[in-house]
Motif scaffolding. Structure first.
Motif, short mmCIF file in Angstrom:
data_model
loop_
_atom_site.label_atom_id
_atom_site.label_comp_id
_atom_site.label_asym_id
_atom_site.label_seq_id
_atom_site.Cartn_x
_atom_site.Cartn_y
_atom_site.Cartn_z
N ARG A 82 4.72 1.37 -6.32
CA ARG A 82 4.87 0.37 -5.27
C ARG A 82 3.95 -0.81 -5.55
O ARG A 82 2.93 -1.02 -4.92
CB ARG A 82 4.53 0.99 -3.91
N SER A 131 3.93 7.66 -5.77
CA SER A 131 4.57 7.52 -7.07
C SER A 131 5.29 8.81 -7.44
O SER A 131 4.80 9.91 -7.17
CB SER A 131 3.52 7.20 -8.14
N GLN A 132 6.47 8.66 -8.04
CA GLN A 132 7.25 9.81 -8.49
C GLN A 132 7.34 9.79 -10.02
O GLN A 132 7.45 8.73 -10.63
CB GLN A 132 8.67 9.76 -7.91
N GLU A 143 8.54 3.33 -1.96
CA GLU A 143 7.80 4.51 -1.51
C GLU A 143 6.34 4.39 -1.93
O GLU A 143 6.02 4.00 -3.06
CB GLU A 143 8.40 5.78 -2.10
N THR A 150 7.71 5.78 -10.82
CA THR A 150 7.89 4.72 -9.82
C THR A 150 6.53 4.27 -9.32
O THR A 150 5.56 5.03 -9.33
CB THR A 150 8.73 5.23 -8.64
N TYR A 210 9.84 -0.30 -9.99
CA TYR A 210 9.39 -0.48 -8.60
C TYR A 210 10.09 0.50 -7.66
O TYR A 210 11.26 0.86 -7.84
CB TYR A 210 9.69 -1.90 -8.13
N SER A 211 9.32 0.96 -6.66
CA SER A 211 9.88 1.76 -5.58
C SER A 211 9.14 1.40 -4.30
O SER A 211 7.92 1.22 -4.31
CB SER A 211 9.72 3.26 -5.87
N LYS A 232 8.54 -5.81 -9.11
CA LYS A 232 9.84 -6.16 -8.53
C LYS A 232 10.66 -6.98 -9.52
O LYS A 232 10.21 -8.00 -10.03
CB LYS A 232 9.65 -6.94 -7.23
#
Length: 484
Positions: free
Chosen positions: A153, A109-110, A106, A151, A103-104, A158
């Motif tokens: 969102r 996505s990275q 941001e 990553t 999870y991020s 989570k």
């Protein structure tokens, strides 16, 4: 296993973990402290450098792995679960790396290279390059070709980690891929194994079944495996689509797999089935199975708590039942061989000396009166005999250290063979080397740092594990019927 981290860094990360768990799960906070206890025992015995911790061997985040054959729809399944198109999809293999998804906050996505996982002990593939190097020489430096971190969102991520594997084709797999797969399965709280319903001849993939299915029947945690026949909508045109399911069930049964759940699903974004009656029947079955699968994925935190306690107990048991007995046996072998070789060397030296001195006429009855001693006394050198005895003693001490080294080398070869195929907690070879470098350890007959305190600490950790399990049972169940 070497580590670039210093003792302060490791202890700080454990402290950070404890601070996080103090609010999230106090039972696991106690488990961290028990890991610290085992660390202290291992540090004292030189089984573990202070730059490492047994707690680093355990992923503390809930972990879900998705495995399967090529074109089984794994990436589409992952995208549907997350509600984001994070993974590329297609009928052919579109990703040849293990993807760890976290999870991020941001929105974008990275994608990060494999070294981000190999160098961070918080993730399940920490120092995976070393394991790859052991099973496939030269491949460890190509860690980015095997792993990547993404990553996303998605609220469903989570507090958990999701791993999407490359398509599994056992005949073409390299040792490195199999090693990563086995490692990932062992660490996961939930393993979803997917097959493609569009290929209804499971017998043609017997090797795949062997690696992904058959090996699970011998595991104590086989209940964490979910077997999914995906893309079943492709069978909607068949007169008896149930035959497709039955074929797979027979294949699993023939492989000896009788445990684990079996589900039939297809993507919710797939084109609708033309026949209304069949569409309703297929979608009802899919929705029911997906609901159960998603429920297991959402509840993986519960499995994580039990898995960590089980890992703690396993480390304590392996220390007590495997590592310490193996090290103790090695030290005793070394002690026995050193003392025997000492005796043999002493007898040999004494025999050579007596033979030489008698033939040289150094003895007057029982008095040792060599010509060189008479010469030294004639030169006015006081305590000549004492000097000679001192030199002889130094030579004997040097001989003893040589004997210790020879005995250690022979035992070290035995110890390497004894631990070759075992993943024991702690570095037994390093601990043995520490014993053989210490003066007087050949007389003790037990490993350095091993005491009744050590045994008591390990026994306490094992006892505490039972208490942790009982506390988890009280938290997640209601056996006493005290709550509504």
């Amino acid at each position: 296993m070497p580590s670039a981290l210093g003792p302060e860094t490791v202890q700080q990360r454990l402290s950070d973990l404890e601070a996080h768990l103090e609010q999230e799960n106090p039972i696991l906070l106690n488990a961290v402290q028990s890991f610290r206890t085992l660390d202290r025992v291992a540090y004292d015995m030189r089984l573990l450098p202070e730059s490492q911790s047994f707690a680093s061997r355990v992923p503390w985040w809930p972990l879900i792995s998705v495995l399967g054959t090529f074109s089984a729809g794994k990436s589409t399944f992952v995208n549907d679960f997350l509600g984001h198109t994070i993974q590329r999809t297609g009928n052919q293999a579109v990703d040849d790396r293990f993807t760890v998804i976290v999870y991020s906050p941001e929105s974008r996505s990275q994608t990060l290279p494999g070294i981000s996982l190999d160098s961070d002990p918080r993730f399940p593939f920490y120092q995976m390059s070393q394991q790859i190097e052991r099973v496939a020489g030269g491949e460890g430096k190509r860690i980015d070709a095997y792993l990547q971190l993404k990553t996303c969102r998605s609220d469903r991520l989570k507090g958990k980690i999701l791993i999407d594997s490359p398509g599994f084709d056992a005949d073409a797999q390299r040792d490195a891929i199999l090693s990563i797969t086995d490692h990932m399965i062992g660490l996961s709280d939930l393993v979803i194994v997917m097959f493609d319903a569009r290929h209804p001849e499971p017998g043609a993939m017997r090797d795949t079944l062997q690696h992904l299915v058959v090996e699970t029947k011998h595991r104590s945690d086989s209940s964490k495996f979910l077997f999914v026949l995906n893309q079943l909508d492709a069978a909607a045109k068949e007169d008896n689509p149930e035959d497709v399911v039955a074929a797979w069930l027979r294949a699993l049964g023939e492989a000896g797999m009788t445990t684990g759940r079996f589900f039939t699903v297809f993507s919710q974004s797939a084109p609708p089935i033309a026949d209304e009656t069949r569409r309703q029947r297929f979608e009802a079955k899919r929705d029911a199975d997906l609901e159960e699968i998603y429920h297991r994925m959402d509840q993986v935190e519960v499995e994580r708590a039990y898995r960590i306690v089980a890992s703690l107990r396993a480390v304590a048991n392996e220390l007590a039942d495997d590592t310490l007995p193996t090290l103790t046996r090695a030290v005793r072998k070394w002690r026995a061989r050193t003392l025997v070789l000492d005796l043999v060397a002493l007898i040999a030296v004494a025999a050579v000396f007596l033979g030489w001195s008698i033939s040289a006429g150094h003895w007057e009855g029982l008095d040792y009166r060599p010509d060189w001693l008479a010469w030294m006394e004639a030169q006015g050198i006081d305590y000549a005999l004492q000097y000679a005895e001192g030199v002889g003693l130094l030579l004997l001490v040097g001989l003893h250290f040589g004997v210790r080294s020879i005995a250690a080398a022979t035992v070290r070869r035995w110890l390497r063979r004894a631990t070759k195929d075992k993943a024991l907690p702690g570095d037994v070879l390093a601990a043995f080397a520490a014993n053989t470098k210490r003066w007087g350890r050949e007389l003790a007959g037990r490993p350095y740092g091993f005491s009744s305190w050590s045994e008591g600490r390990i026994s306490k950790v094992l006892h505490d594990c039972e208490s942790y399990v009982q506390s988890l049972n009280e938290r997640f169940t209601n056996p006493k019927g005290l709550r509504d």
